[in-house]
Design an enzyme around this catalytic site. Structure first.
Site, mmCIF file in Angstrom:
data_model
loop_
_atom_site.group_PDB
_atom_site.id
_atom_site.type_symbol
_atom_site.label_atom_id
_atom_site.label_comp_id
_atom_site.label_asym_id
_atom_site.label_seq_id
_atom_site.Cartn_x
_atom_site.Cartn_y
_atom_site.Cartn_z
ATOM 1 N N HIS A 29 0.799 -1.227 0.000
ATOM 2 C CA HIS A 29 0.000 0.000 0.000
ATOM 3 C C HIS A 29 0.834 1.281 0.000
ATOM 4 O O HIS A 29 0.292 2.361 -0.225
ATOM 5 C CB HIS A 29 -0.957 -0.004 1.192
ATOM 6 C CG HIS A 29 -2.035 -1.042 1.068
ATOM 7 N ND1 HIS A 29 -1.752 -2.398 1.068
ATOM 8 C CD2 HIS A 29 -3.379 -0.942 0.919
ATOM 9 C CE1 HIS A 29 -2.880 -3.078 0.938
ATOM 10 N NE2 HIS A 29 -3.877 -2.225 0.839
ATOM 11 N N TYR A 154 -9.634 2.805 -2.359
ATOM 12 C CA TYR A 154 -9.732 3.509 -1.073
ATOM 13 C C TYR A 154 -11.093 4.141 -0.830
ATOM 14 O O TYR A 154 -11.275 4.865 0.134
ATOM 15 C CB TYR A 154 -8.592 4.536 -0.966
ATOM 16 C CG TYR A 154 -7.271 3.815 -0.938
ATOM 17 C CD1 TYR A 154 -6.769 3.294 0.242
ATOM 18 C CD2 TYR A 154 -6.570 3.553 -2.117
ATOM 19 C CE1 TYR A 154 -5.592 2.568 0.268
ATOM 20 C CE2 TYR A 154 -5.392 2.830 -2.108
ATOM 21 C CZ TYR A 154 -4.905 2.334 -0.915
ATOM 22 O OH TYR A 154 -3.746 1.604 -0.896
ATOM 23 N N LYS A 185 -7.449 -11.470 -8.870
ATOM 24 C CA LYS A 185 -7.943 -10.923 -7.598
ATOM 25 C C LYS A 185 -9.012 -9.889 -7.938
ATOM 26 O O LYS A 185 -8.788 -9.013 -8.777
ATOM 27 C CB LYS A 185 -6.793 -10.272 -6.837
ATOM 28 C CG LYS A 185 -7.192 -9.431 -5.638
ATOM 29 C CD LYS A 185 -5.964 -8.748 -5.045
ATOM 30 C CE LYS A 185 -6.323 -7.786 -3.928
ATOM 31 N NZ LYS A 185 -5.116 -7.096 -3.385
ATOM 32 N N GLY A 210 -9.553 -7.884 0.167
ATOM 33 C CA GLY A 210 -10.102 -7.477 1.458
ATOM 34 C C GLY A 210 -10.748 -6.104 1.397
ATOM 35 O O GLY A 210 -11.777 -5.866 2.017
ATOM 36 N N GLY A 237 -5.073 -6.823 2.780
ATOM 37 C CA GLY A 237 -4.028 -5.919 3.239
ATOM 38 C C GLY A 237 -4.418 -5.190 4.500
ATOM 39 O O GLY A 237 -4.090 -5.592 5.610
#
Length: 277
Positions: A29, A154, A185, A210, A237
């Site tokens: 990240h 985000y 993913k 996640g 993460g």
């Protein structure tokens, strides 16, 4: 189609053969977030906690791979990032290439990772980049993990679903497979039936992102539902490294994914561990 031998060997390390599962921890990240996240301060501690909890793959840039290599266990895999988000750029959905497949091979990575953001001004360049990575991975025997996610990692999942919709995830996931991805993913689309449609459309190993911080119960339930319809694991993460106990949360995910526990039982064990302090 027979995969190159190097790719076969590396995929066996990325996906546990005995359980056909993978618990991936994303510690990349620093190259994607618009601000620094405090859980990434001690990367060696995070690596050790996740491994003890049952995580078997780390997504990480080459800089911190060099710093943490001494902490890696023999059967832990490293997936190297080839892209970074231009988070400070005024134009949305801009992803830039930062490394090459050959470089990842030379550094000892078991896979390469590209974040695939569509619908931005640079979508043609994005698609071309993904195609080039797929071609190089096939030539060099390197597994390719494509992050076929919403353009922003985000915002909340509800915000992203409203803006882009399920069809965005379905198109992105299928496109990545068409261009050579070995593992995809993607975000949780909202329910089990929709995720099953993505699994059916891709026909390669799928892992669930996640995403933004959510409750332990929601995270574990989401993973249980995904596994029931064909996922092989998760890539988490923030929900791990920002958690009060990264080891315990990783162990709970491993219970659901590697051991096929129900989310309820894994949550009970997690809560007991947190209560013990």
């Amino acid at each position: 189609m027979i995969k190159p031998l190097g790719k076969e060997f590396r995929l066996k390390r990325l996906i546990r053969c005995e359980t056909n599962s993978s618990v991936i921890c994303a510690l990349d990240h620093g190259m994607t977030s618009p601000k620094f996240l405090s859980g990434l301060r001690d990367m060696k501690a995070r690596v050790n906690e996740v491994q003890r909890g049952g995580g078997n793959v780390f997504m990480m840039g080459k800089g911190f791979a060099r710093i943490t290599v001494g902490e890696f266990m023999r059967d832990t895999s490293w997936a190297m990032l080839l892209s970074a988000s231009a988070a400070g750029c005024p134009k949305p959905n801009i992803v830039v290439q930062i490394a090459e497949v050959e470089e990842a091979l030379r550094l000892g990575a078991d896979a390469v990772v590209v974040y695939v953001a569509l619908t931005g001004e640079n979508e043609p360049q994005m698609i071309r980049f993904v195609g080039e990575v797929g071609r190089e991975c096939e030539k060099l025997g390197m597994p390719f993990i494509a992050e076929a996610e919403y353009p922003s990692a985000y915002a909340t999942l509800e915000e992203l679903k409203q803006e882009y919709g399920f069809d965005y995830l379905l198109r992105n996931s299928r496109l990545c497979v068409e261009l050579g991805a070995d593992i995809v993913k993607t975000n949780w689309p909202g329910d089990q039936e929709l995720f099953a449609q993505i699994v059916e459309a891709t026909a390669v190993p799928m892992v669930v992102a996640g995403g933004t911080l959510i409750s332990d119960e929601e995270l574990l339930t989401r993973m249980e539902q995904a596994m029931e319809v064909g996922a092989i694991g998760c890539s988490v993460g923030r929900n791990i490294f920002q958690h009060e106990n990264p080891f315990a949360l990783t162990r709970a995910l491993s219970r659901v994914i590697h051991e096929r526990w129900g989310a309820k039982d894994a949550l009970e064990e997690l809560r007991a561990t947190l209560h013990q302090g």
